[in-house]
Design a protein around this motif. Structure first.
Motif, short mmCIF file in Angstrom:
data_model
loop_
_atom_site.label_atom_id
_atom_site.label_comp_id
_atom_site.label_asym_id
_atom_site.label_seq_id
_atom_site.Cartn_x
_atom_site.Cartn_y
_atom_site.Cartn_z
N LEU A 3 0.85 -1.19 0.00
CA LEU A 3 0.00 0.00 0.00
C LEU A 3 0.88 1.24 0.00
O LEU A 3 1.92 1.27 0.67
N ILE A 4 0.44 2.25 -0.72
CA ILE A 4 1.08 3.57 -0.66
C ILE A 4 0.08 4.49 0.03
O ILE A 4 -1.09 4.55 -0.35
N ASP A 12 -1.08 20.81 -2.58
CA ASP A 12 0.08 20.56 -3.46
C ASP A 12 -0.20 19.36 -4.36
O ASP A 12 -0.15 18.21 -3.92
N LYS A 13 -0.48 19.63 -5.63
CA LYS A 13 -0.81 18.55 -6.58
C LYS A 13 0.40 17.74 -7.01
O LYS A 13 0.28 16.55 -7.30
N GLU A 14 1.55 18.34 -7.09
CA GLU A 14 2.72 17.63 -7.61
C GLU A 14 3.10 16.44 -6.74
O GLU A 14 3.46 15.38 -7.24
N THR A 15 3.02 16.60 -5.41
CA THR A 15 3.36 15.46 -4.55
C THR A 15 2.33 14.35 -4.69
O THR A 15 2.69 13.17 -4.67
N VAL A 16 1.06 14.72 -4.83
CA VAL A 16 0.03 13.69 -4.99
C VAL A 16 0.26 12.92 -6.28
O VAL A 16 0.19 11.69 -6.31
N LYS A 17 0.57 13.63 -7.36
CA LYS A 17 0.84 12.96 -8.64
C LYS A 17 2.05 12.03 -8.52
O LYS A 17 2.02 10.90 -9.01
N ALA A 18 3.10 12.49 -7.88
CA ALA A 18 4.32 11.69 -7.76
C ALA A 18 4.09 10.44 -6.92
O ALA A 18 4.52 9.35 -7.28
N VAL A 19 3.39 10.59 -5.81
CA VAL A 19 3.19 9.46 -4.89
C VAL A 19 2.15 8.48 -5.45
O VAL A 19 2.33 7.27 -5.38
N SER A 20 1.09 9.00 -6.04
CA SER A 20 0.04 8.10 -6.54
C SER A 20 0.46 7.33 -7.79
O SER A 20 -0.19 6.36 -8.16
N SER A 21 1.56 7.72 -8.41
CA SER A 21 2.04 7.00 -9.60
C SER A 21 2.94 5.82 -9.25
O SER A 21 3.31 5.03 -10.12
N LEU A 22 3.30 5.68 -7.97
CA LEU A 22 4.18 4.58 -7.55
C LEU A 22 3.42 3.26 -7.60
O LEU A 22 2.23 3.20 -7.28
N PRO A 23 4.09 2.17 -7.97
CA PRO A 23 3.40 0.88 -8.06
C PRO A 23 3.00 0.34 -6.68
O PRO A 23 3.79 0.36 -5.74
N ALA A 24 1.74 -0.14 -6.59
CA ALA A 24 1.22 -0.69 -5.34
C ALA A 24 -0.08 -1.43 -5.63
O ALA A 24 -0.68 -1.24 -6.69
N ASP A 25 -0.51 -2.22 -4.67
CA ASP A 25 -1.82 -2.87 -4.78
C ASP A 25 -2.95 -1.87 -4.58
O ASP A 25 -4.04 -2.06 -5.11
N ALA A 26 -2.69 -0.82 -3.81
CA ALA A 26 -3.69 0.23 -3.58
C ALA A 26 -2.99 1.49 -3.07
O ALA A 26 -1.94 1.41 -2.44
N HIS A 27 -3.62 2.63 -3.35
CA HIS A 27 -3.14 3.94 -2.89
C HIS A 27 -4.23 4.56 -2.02
O HIS A 27 -5.41 4.50 -2.36
N PHE A 28 -3.80 5.18 -0.91
CA PHE A 28 -4.73 5.82 0.02
C PHE A 28 -4.31 7.26 0.28
O PHE A 28 -3.12 7.54 0.44
N ASN A 131 10.48 16.86 11.30
CA ASN A 131 10.58 15.74 10.37
C ASN A 131 10.59 16.21 8.92
O ASN A 131 10.18 17.32 8.62
N SER A 132 11.02 15.31 8.04
CA SER A 132 10.92 15.53 6.60
C SER A 132 9.46 15.35 6.18
O SER A 132 8.70 14.67 6.87
N ALA A 133 9.10 15.91 5.04
CA ALA A 133 7.81 15.61 4.43
C ALA A 133 7.85 14.14 4.03
O ALA A 133 8.84 13.68 3.46
N THR A 134 6.80 13.38 4.35
CA THR A 134 6.83 11.94 4.13
C THR A 134 5.52 11.39 3.61
O THR A 134 4.46 12.00 3.76
N TYR A 135 5.64 10.19 3.04
CA TYR A 135 4.51 9.30 2.76
C TYR A 135 4.95 7.93 3.24
O TYR A 135 6.11 7.73 3.62
N ALA A 136 4.02 6.96 3.26
CA ALA A 136 4.34 5.64 3.78
C ALA A 136 4.12 4.56 2.74
O ALA A 136 3.21 4.64 1.92
N VAL A 137 4.97 3.55 2.81
CA VAL A 137 4.82 2.33 2.03
C VAL A 137 4.60 1.21 3.04
O VAL A 137 5.46 0.96 3.89
N VAL A 138 3.43 0.58 2.97
CA VAL A 138 3.09 -0.50 3.88
C VAL A 138 3.18 -1.81 3.10
O VAL A 138 2.50 -1.98 2.10
N GLU A 139 4.03 -2.71 3.58
CA GLU A 139 4.16 -4.02 2.95
C GLU A 139 3.87 -5.07 4.01
O GLU A 139 4.41 -5.01 5.11
N TRP A 140 2.98 -6.01 3.67
CA TRP A 140 2.61 -7.03 4.64
C TRP A 140 2.51 -8.37 3.93
O TRP A 140 1.54 -8.65 3.24
#
Length: 164
Positions: A3-4, A12-28, A131-140
């Motif tokens: 999951l991303i 900020d649209k650019e970060t959403v575009k960059a993060v939502s384009s990453l490969p994953a089973d689902a984006h939240f 902290n840095s600006a972040t998003y999370a990658v959850v792998e289970w």
């Protein structure tokens, strides 16, 4: 399962575009995008409304199953997450959630309580606590691993939940 998760981009649209384009089973997206609900930038993501989202089409929560894991996504402002995770914990129990995704505090973190994984991806625009600006990658797969990445997609921190 991968999951991303992102939250609190505050327009900020650019970060959403960059993060939502990453490969994953689902984006939240856990709220405070400040976009209209139907904005195409969010179209590929499960999304909830935050306290800064004024479009009434946003749901307060999303409950979905991905690869056998029940996921509850909220923003967190309606669950007082800045004070405690107890309200969110009780909601997760009501929904039989395996994973809870939330934002609002702009602080990243992950923890396991009674077999439920709680993940706050932080903020992609306005992080708090130095902290840095972040998003999370959850792998289970066998065990949950949560990796927090900055906007250059570099690892900031990795949390692996190990069975005791």
């Amino acid at each position: 399962m991968k999951l991303i998760v992102m939250s609190d981009n505050h327009g900020d649209k650019e970060t959403v575009k960059a993060v939502s384009s990453l490969p994953a089973d689902a984006h939240f997206h856990c709220g405070d995008s400040e976009f209209p609900y139907d904005d195409e930038t969010l179209s590929s993501m499960f999304r909830v409304g935050g306290n800064c989202d004024i479009d009434s089409k946003y749901p307060g929560e999303v409950v979905t199953e991905i690869k056998g894991k029940m996921i509850l996504a909220v923003h967190g402002h309606e669950h007082n997450v800045k004070s405690s995770l107890m309200e969110l914990y009780y909601r997760a129990k009501e929904k039989a959630a395996d994973i809870v995704l939330f934002g609002h505090s702009h602080l990243y973190g992950a923890e396991m309580k009674d077999g439920i994984l709680f993940v706050n991806p932080g903020s992609t625009l306005l992080p708090r606590g130095g902290n840095s600006a972040t998003y999370a990658v959850v792998e289970w797969d066998e065990t949950p691993v949560v990796t927090f990445k900055n906007m250059d997609h570099e690892v900031v921190e990795t949390v692996e939940i190990k069975k005791i």
